[in-house]
Design a protein around this motif. Structure first.
Motif, PDB file in Angstrom:
ATOM      1  N   MET A  72      -1.414  -3.294  10.124  1.00  6.08           N
ATOM      2  CA  MET A  72      -1.521  -2.224   9.131  1.00  6.08           C
ATOM      3  C   MET A  72      -1.505  -0.848   9.798  1.00  6.08           C
ATOM      4  SD  MET A  72      -1.584  -1.883   5.993  1.00  6.08           S
ATOM      5  CE  MET A  72      -1.750  -0.541   4.882  1.00  6.08           C
ATOM      6  N   GLN A  73      -2.213  -0.712  10.917  1.00  3.25           N
ATOM      7  CA  GLN A  73      -2.219   0.557  11.643  1.00  3.25           C
ATOM      8  C   GLN A  73      -0.822   0.909  12.151  1.00  3.25           C
ATOM      9  OE1 GLN A  73      -4.555   2.931  12.109  1.00  3.25           O
ATOM     10  NE2 GLN A  73      -5.766   1.754  10.649  1.00  3.25           N
ATOM     11  N   ARG A  74      -0.129  -0.087  12.673  1.00  4.60           N
ATOM     12  CA  ARG A  74       1.222   0.138  13.187  1.00  4.60           C
ATOM     13  C   ARG A  74       2.161   0.585  12.057  1.00  4.60           C
ATOM     14  NH1 ARG A  74       1.618  -4.412  15.560  1.00  4.60           N
ATOM     15  NH2 ARG A  74       2.848  -5.508  14.014  1.00  4.60           N
ATOM     16  N   PHE A  75       2.054  -0.052  10.890  1.00  5.22           N
ATOM     17  CA  PHE A  75       2.906   0.300   9.766  1.00  5.22           C
ATOM     18  C   PHE A  75       2.562   1.671   9.191  1.00  5.22           C
ATOM     19  CE2 PHE A  75       3.666  -4.434   8.871  1.00  5.22           C
ATOM     20  CZ  PHE A  75       4.765  -4.450   9.714  1.00  5.22           C
ATOM     21  N   LEU A  76       1.279   2.021   9.185  1.00  2.00           N
ATOM     22  CA  LEU A  76       0.884   3.343   8.692  1.00  2.00           C
ATOM     23  C   LEU A  76       1.552   4.439   9.512  1.00  2.00           C
ATOM     24  CD1 LEU A  76      -2.924   3.013   7.922  1.00  2.00           C
ATOM     25  CD2 LEU A  76      -1.134   3.611   6.313  1.00  2.00           C
ATOM     26  N   TRP A  77       1.521   4.304  10.826  1.00  2.00           N
ATOM     27  CA  TRP A  77       2.093   5.339  11.669  1.00  2.00           C
ATOM     28  C   TRP A  77       3.608   5.290  11.672  1.00  2.00           C
ATOM     29  CZ3 TRP A  77      -0.291   9.504  12.520  1.00  2.00           C
ATOM     30  CH2 TRP A  77      -1.685   9.505  12.574  1.00  2.00           C
ATOM     31  N   ALA A  78       4.201   4.118  11.523  1.00  2.00           N
ATOM     32  CA  ALA A  78       5.660   4.037  11.428  1.00  2.00           C
ATOM     33  C   ALA A  78       6.135   4.737  10.162  1.00  2.00           C
ATOM     34  CB  ALA A  78       6.107   2.583  11.434  1.00  2.00           C
ATOM     35  N   ASP A  79       5.387   4.567   9.094  1.00  2.00           N
ATOM     36  CA  ASP A  79       5.725   5.208   7.826  1.00  2.00           C
ATOM     37  C   ASP A  79       5.509   6.722   7.902  1.00  2.00           C
ATOM     38  OD1 ASP A  79       6.668   5.020   5.204  1.00  2.00           O
ATOM     39  OD2 ASP A  79       4.634   5.055   4.399  1.00  2.00           O
ATOM     40  N   ALA A  80       4.531   7.160   8.690  1.00  2.00           N
ATOM     41  CA  ALA A  80       4.235   8.589   8.809  1.00  2.00           C
ATOM     42  C   ALA A  80       5.361   9.339   9.513  1.00  2.00           C
ATOM     43  CB  ALA A  80       2.927   8.785   9.581  1.00  2.00           C
ATOM     44  N   CYS A  81       6.147   8.669  10.311  1.00  2.00           N
ATOM     45  CA  CYS A  81       7.243   9.330  11.052  1.00  2.00           C
ATOM     46  C   CYS A  81       8.495   9.513  10.222  1.00  2.00           C
ATOM     47  CB  CYS A  81       7.578   8.503  12.298  1.00  2.00           C
ATOM     48  SG  CYS A  81       6.231   8.483  13.484  1.00  2.00           S
ATOM     49  N   ARG A  82       8.581   8.869   9.081  1.00  2.00           N
ATOM     50  CA  ARG A  82       9.768   9.020   8.229  1.00  2.00           C
ATOM     51  C   ARG A  82       9.745  10.377   7.532  1.00  2.00           C
ATOM     52  NH1 ARG A  82       9.253   3.209   5.470  1.00  2.00           N
ATOM     53  NH2 ARG A  82       9.868   1.982   7.274  1.00  2.00           N
ATOM     54  N   PRO A  83      10.898  11.017   7.400  1.00  2.00           N
ATOM     55  CA  PRO A  83      10.913  12.341   6.753  1.00  2.00           C
ATOM     56  C   PRO A  83      10.551  12.285   5.269  1.00  2.00           C
ATOM     57  CG  PRO A  83      13.142  11.625   7.304  1.00  2.00           C
ATOM     58  CD  PRO A  83      12.207  10.606   7.879  1.00  2.00           C
ATOM     59  N   THR A  84      11.004  11.264   4.544  1.00  2.00           N
ATOM     60  CA  THR A  84      10.646  11.117   3.134  1.00  2.00           C
ATOM     61  C   THR A  84      10.399   9.646   2.841  1.00  2.00           C
ATOM     62  OG1 THR A  84      12.945  10.860   2.471  1.00  2.00           O
ATOM     63  CG2 THR A  84      12.039  13.089   2.389  1.00  2.00           C
ATOM     64  N   THR A  85       9.481   9.410   1.964  1.00  2.00           N
ATOM     65  CA  THR A  85       9.143   8.043   1.580  1.00  2.00           C
ATOM     66  C   THR A  85       8.681   8.044   0.135  1.00  2.00           C
ATOM     67  OG1 THR A  85       8.433   7.609   3.836  1.00  2.00           O
ATOM     68  CG2 THR A  85       7.750   6.040   2.199  1.00  2.00           C
ATOM     69  N   GLU A  86       8.999   6.983  -0.585  1.00  2.00           N
ATOM     70  CA  GLU A  86       8.523   6.820  -1.948  1.00  2.00           C
ATOM     71  C   GLU A  86       7.355   5.839  -1.947  1.00  2.00           C
ATOM     72  OE1 GLU A  86      11.530   5.691  -4.705  1.00  2.00           O
ATOM     73  OE2 GLU A  86      12.916   7.224  -3.997  1.00  2.00           O
ATOM     74  N   TYR A  87       6.356   6.129  -2.734  1.00  2.00           N
ATOM     75  CA  TYR A  87       5.174   5.267  -2.818  1.00  2.00           C
ATOM     76  C   TYR A  87       4.971   4.825  -4.255  1.00  2.00           C
ATOM     77  CZ  TYR A  87       4.077   7.167   1.759  1.00  2.00           C
ATOM     78  OH  TYR A  87       4.125   7.524   3.069  1.00  2.00           O
ATOM     79  N   ARG A  88       4.609   3.587  -4.419  1.00  2.00           N
ATOM     80  CA  ARG A  88       4.192   3.070  -5.726  1.00  2.00           C
ATOM     81  C   ARG A  88       2.738   2.660  -5.587  1.00  2.00           C
ATOM     82  NH1 ARG A  88       9.150  -1.004  -7.081  1.00  2.00           N
ATOM     83  NH2 ARG A  88      10.781   0.522  -6.740  1.00  2.00           N
ATOM     84  N   VAL A  89       1.901   3.271  -6.380  1.00  2.00           N
ATOM     85  CA  VAL A  89       0.470   3.028  -6.269  1.00  2.00           C
ATOM     86  C   VAL A  89      -0.078   2.637  -7.626  1.00  2.00           C
ATOM     87  CG1 VAL A  89      -1.747   4.016  -5.615  1.00  2.00           C
ATOM     88  CG2 VAL A  89       0.323   4.730  -4.420  1.00  2.00           C
ATOM     89  N   ALA A  90      -0.800   1.538  -7.661  1.00  2.00           N
ATOM     90  CA  ALA A  90      -1.446   1.096  -8.894  1.00  2.00           C
ATOM     91  C   ALA A  90      -2.666   1.980  -9.159  1.00  2.00           C
ATOM     92  CB  ALA A  90      -1.866  -0.364  -8.772  1.00  2.00           C
ATOM     93  N   PRO A  91      -2.996   2.203 -10.425  1.00  2.39           N
ATOM     94  CA  PRO A  91      -4.171   3.029 -10.750  1.00  2.39           C
ATOM     95  C   PRO A  91      -5.446   2.432 -10.150  1.00  2.39           C
ATOM     96  CG  PRO A  91      -2.878   2.556 -12.715  1.00  2.39           C
ATOM     97  CD  PRO A  91      -2.302   1.727 -11.615  1.00  2.39           C
ATOM     98  N   GLY A  92      -6.257   3.297  -9.569  1.00  2.00           N
ATOM     99  CA  GLY A  92      -7.540   2.875  -9.020  1.00  2.00           C
ATOM    100  C   GLY A  92      -7.466   2.309  -7.614  1.00  2.00           C
ATOM    101  N   VAL A  93      -6.293   2.323  -6.992  1.00  2.00           N
ATOM    102  CA  VAL A  93      -6.136   1.789  -5.645  1.00  2.00           C
ATOM    103  C   VAL A  93      -6.310   2.920  -4.640  1.00  2.00           C
ATOM    104  CG1 VAL A  93      -4.509   0.729  -4.035  1.00  2.00           C
ATOM    105  CG2 VAL A  93      -4.602  -0.035  -6.404  1.00  2.00           C
ATOM    106  N   ARG A  94      -7.086   2.672  -3.608  1.00  2.00           N
ATOM    107  CA  ARG A  94      -7.303   3.674  -2.561  1.00  2.00           C
ATOM    108  C   ARG A  94      -6.108   3.646  -1.609  1.00  2.00           C
ATOM    109  NH1 ARG A  94      -9.730   2.929   2.569  1.00  2.00           N
ATOM    110  NH2 ARG A  94     -10.071   4.945   3.489  1.00  2.00           N
TER     111      ARG A  94
END
Length: 101
Positions: A72-94
């Motif tokens: 999870m840590q590796r994926f968080l930082w890999a995602d942080a390096c992308r210039p743009t990203t789309e996120y889908r978040v369910a209500p109430g999810v941290r």
């Protein structure tokens, strides 16, 4: 396997089935891939004790939990390096968004 891992598996003796011996070796070899940080060394020390006691189910849970956290840590930082990203978040999810330093 490291010498300490071999000792932990060796202390099991004939108290468990051969298939469980293989499982113990595999779990300890997965733990060896965690690196040499202090956190990883402490986690491996705990695993060695649990393997020596024959508590392989707990060892498997610890290995899965640690590997999931590292992944999870590796994926968080890999995602942080992308210039743009789309996120889908369910209500109430941290969520935790990181940006490239």
């Amino acid at each position: 396997l490291t010498a300490r891992s071999v000792q932990a598996v060796g202390r099991l003796g004939t108290s468990i089935a051969p298939v469980d011996m293989q499982r113990a070796r595999r779990l300890l070899s997965l733990a060896r891939q965690w690196g040499d940080s202090l956190q990883a060394k402490n986690a491996r020390a705990m695993l060695h004790g649990a393997v020596a006691d024959g508590d392989l189910d707990s060892v498997a849970r610890l290995v899965r939990r640690y590997n999931a956290l590292e992944c999870m840590q590796r994926f968080l930082w890999a995602d942080a390096c992308r210039p743009t990203t789309e996120y889908r978040v369910a209500p109430g999810v941290r969520i935790e968004l990181l940006s490239k330093p």
